[in-house]
Enzyme design. Sequence first.
Site, PDB file in Angstrom:
ATOM      1  N   ASN A 129      91.151  51.224  66.905  1.00 17.09           N
ATOM      2  CA  ASN A 129      91.005  50.004  66.097  1.00 17.09           C
ATOM      3  C   ASN A 129      91.301  48.815  67.015  1.00 17.09           C
ATOM      4  O   ASN A 129      92.452  48.540  67.325  1.00 17.09           O
ATOM      5  CB  ASN A 129      92.000  50.077  64.926  1.00 17.09           C
ATOM      6  CG  ASN A 129      91.973  48.832  64.065  1.00 17.09           C
ATOM      7  OD1 ASN A 129      91.135  47.947  64.262  1.00 17.09           O
ATOM      8  ND2 ASN A 129      92.890  48.751  63.120  1.00 17.09           N
ATOM      9  N   TRP A 130      90.244  48.143  67.433  1.00 17.96           N
ATOM     10  CA  TRP A 130      90.417  47.045  68.397  1.00 17.96           C
ATOM     11  C   TRP A 130      90.944  45.784  67.728  1.00 17.96           C
ATOM     12  O   TRP A 130      91.260  44.812  68.400  1.00 17.96           O
ATOM     13  CB  TRP A 130      89.082  46.769  69.125  1.00 17.96           C
ATOM     14  CG  TRP A 130      88.628  47.886  70.017  1.00 17.96           C
ATOM     15  CD1 TRP A 130      89.311  49.042  70.304  1.00 17.96           C
ATOM     16  CD2 TRP A 130      87.403  47.969  70.763  1.00 17.96           C
ATOM     17  NE1 TRP A 130      88.593  49.830  71.173  1.00 17.96           N
ATOM     18  CE2 TRP A 130      87.417  49.193  71.464  1.00 17.96           C
ATOM     19  CE3 TRP A 130      86.288  47.130  70.901  1.00 17.96           C
ATOM     20  CZ2 TRP A 130      86.357  49.598  72.296  1.00 17.96           C
ATOM     21  CZ3 TRP A 130      85.245  47.524  71.723  1.00 17.96           C
ATOM     22  CH2 TRP A 130      85.274  48.743  72.413  1.00 17.96           C
ATOM     23  N   LYS A 131      90.988  45.770  66.417  1.00 19.32           N
ATOM     24  CA  LYS A 131      91.495  44.603  65.662  1.00 19.32           C
ATOM     25  C   LYS A 131      90.807  43.317  66.139  1.00 19.32           C
ATOM     26  O   LYS A 131      89.639  43.361  66.504  1.00 19.32           O
ATOM     27  CB  LYS A 131      93.024  44.537  65.763  1.00 19.32           C
ATOM     28  CG  LYS A 131      93.675  45.867  65.349  1.00 19.32           C
ATOM     29  CD  LYS A 131      95.151  45.808  65.174  1.00 19.32           C
ATOM     30  CE  LYS A 131      95.665  47.180  64.759  1.00 19.32           C
ATOM     31  NZ  LYS A 131      97.096  47.222  64.487  1.00 19.32           N
ATOM     32  N   HIS A 161      93.390  48.938  55.672  1.00 23.78           N
ATOM     33  CA  HIS A 161      94.388  48.819  56.732  1.00 23.78           C
ATOM     34  C   HIS A 161      95.541  47.945  56.237  1.00 23.78           C
ATOM     35  O   HIS A 161      95.319  46.965  55.525  1.00 23.78           O
ATOM     36  CB  HIS A 161      93.753  48.228  57.994  1.00 23.78           C
ATOM     37  CG  HIS A 161      94.660  48.356  59.171  1.00 23.78           C
ATOM     38  ND1 HIS A 161      95.696  47.482  59.372  1.00 23.78           N
ATOM     39  CD2 HIS A 161      94.714  49.265  60.177  1.00 23.78           C
ATOM     40  CE1 HIS A 161      96.351  47.850  60.459  1.00 23.78           C
ATOM     41  NE2 HIS A 161      95.777  48.932  60.964  1.00 23.78           N
ATOM     42  N   GLU A 172      97.200  45.706  57.592  1.00 27.16           N
ATOM     43  CA  GLU A 172      97.082  44.274  57.920  1.00 27.16           C
ATOM     44  C   GLU A 172      96.131  43.577  56.951  1.00 27.16           C
ATOM     45  O   GLU A 172      96.325  42.410  56.613  1.00 27.16           O
ATOM     46  CB  GLU A 172      96.618  44.110  59.383  1.00 27.16           C
ATOM     47  CG  GLU A 172      97.744  44.451  60.354  1.00 27.16           C
ATOM     48  CD  GLU A 172      97.309  45.019  61.689  1.00 27.16           C
ATOM     49  OE1 GLU A 172      96.120  44.892  62.046  1.00 27.16           O
ATOM     50  OE2 GLU A 172      98.157  45.622  62.373  1.00 27.16           O
ATOM     51  N   GLU A 191      99.374  55.683  57.926  1.00 24.97           N
ATOM     52  CA  GLU A 191      99.919  54.709  58.863  1.00 24.97           C
ATOM     53  C   GLU A 191     101.146  54.034  58.258  1.00 24.97           C
ATOM     54  O   GLU A 191     101.007  53.034  57.536  1.00 24.97           O
ATOM     55  CB  GLU A 191      98.872  53.629  59.169  1.00 24.97           C
ATOM     56  CG  GLU A 191      97.600  54.162  59.773  1.00 24.97           C
ATOM     57  CD  GLU A 191      96.923  53.106  60.649  1.00 24.97           C
ATOM     58  OE1 GLU A 191      96.708  53.372  61.819  1.00 24.97           O
ATOM     59  OE2 GLU A 191      96.651  52.001  60.136  1.00 24.97           O
ATOM     60  N   GLY A 218     102.207  48.701  65.452  1.00 22.04           N
ATOM     61  CA  GLY A 218     102.368  47.593  66.397  1.00 22.04           C
ATOM     62  C   GLY A 218     103.817  47.281  66.715  1.00 22.04           C
ATOM     63  O   GLY A 218     104.118  46.254  67.314  1.00 22.04           O
ATOM     64  N   SER A 242     101.707  53.117  66.539  1.00 23.68           N
ATOM     65  CA  SER A 242     102.304  53.204  67.880  1.00 23.68           C
ATOM     66  C   SER A 242     102.058  54.550  68.581  1.00 23.68           C
ATOM     67  O   SER A 242     102.950  55.065  69.261  1.00 23.68           O
ATOM     68  CB  SER A 242     103.797  52.893  67.820  1.00 23.68           C
ATOM     69  OG  SER A 242     103.995  51.579  67.331  1.00 23.68           O
ATOM     70  N   GLY A 251      95.807  51.599  67.605  1.00 19.80           N
ATOM     71  CA  GLY A 251      95.646  50.157  67.734  1.00 19.80           C
ATOM     72  C   GLY A 251      95.824  49.732  69.181  1.00 19.80           C
ATOM     73  O   GLY A 251      94.928  49.885  70.011  1.00 19.80           O
ATOM     74  N   GLY A 252      97.006  49.226  69.500  1.00 20.33           N
ATOM     75  CA  GLY A 252      97.285  48.656  70.819  1.00 20.33           C
ATOM     76  C   GLY A 252      96.803  49.514  71.982  1.00 20.33           C
ATOM     77  O   GLY A 252      96.147  49.003  72.908  1.00 20.33           O
TER      78      GLY A 252
END
Length: 256
Positions: free
Chosen positions: A9-11, A94, A96, A166, A172, A212, A233-234
């Site tokens: 997920n490149w957000k 998600h 976010e 998640e 994150g 994470s 993610g990251g």
Amino acid sequence: MRQKIVAGNWKMNNTNSESKLLLKKLLSYKFPPDVRVIVSPPYTQLSLISNKLKNLKIEVASQNMHYASNGAFTGEISASMLKSSGVFTTILGHSERRLYFNETNKSLNEKVKKAVNENIEIIFCIGEELDDRKSGNHFEYVKLQLEKTVFLQPIESWKKIIIAYEPIWAIGTGETASPDQVQEMHSYIRNIISENYNESLAESTCIIYGGSVKPSNAKNIFSQPDVDGGLIGGASLKSEDFAAIVKATKCQSYTA
Ligand code: PGA
């Protein structure tokens, strides 16, 4: 045997040229052929990335989708727009999106229905806040998220549903749920899928973990029996980390 899936997920990261470079690096890796590798770039890059991935092993997904077919919804993207950009999978729910864009179980249920009707596969995110985990309410929290959305769908729709657990406190933050905590929740989710539908659906549904995940912890998490991969993610923004995470799906079955 359920398929392993690793989705990045490149957000809201990367310009077009940065994403092209990241993709080029990812395509230079030899991933295990039986793992589904998915990348989820921002909307503006979906066509670009899906064109580059035509007939290649990496797939593309969007990060969201609206429930209406079209109309006065400034800033939103419909199912048919995704399909016309070569995108047939979307992340929905998600944390976010729930937190910053007021997505609720009610609106997500509309999105799930729309995606299923449009034959778009869903990576459906669920997960509890830290307070729910601390007070021992995490199972009930996750159950409610499922009951108000994907559990309202008929069994046939589940061909197109992947669940991503998640826990919000692990996204994150650098704080990962322990392999035991992940396994416990995934096994719980599988059990309630079985209760709501049947055992065969529960056994065949892919449940992936996000929060994470890094090269250093991926193997321990992915080796849990009810974990079918990850939503990253990251670490998905660094090709070498993402590649190492994809490769970590190839681990021996879990032995306690
Ligand atoms: P993270 O994000 O890997 O950076 O924690 C996971 C996600 O938001 O899907």
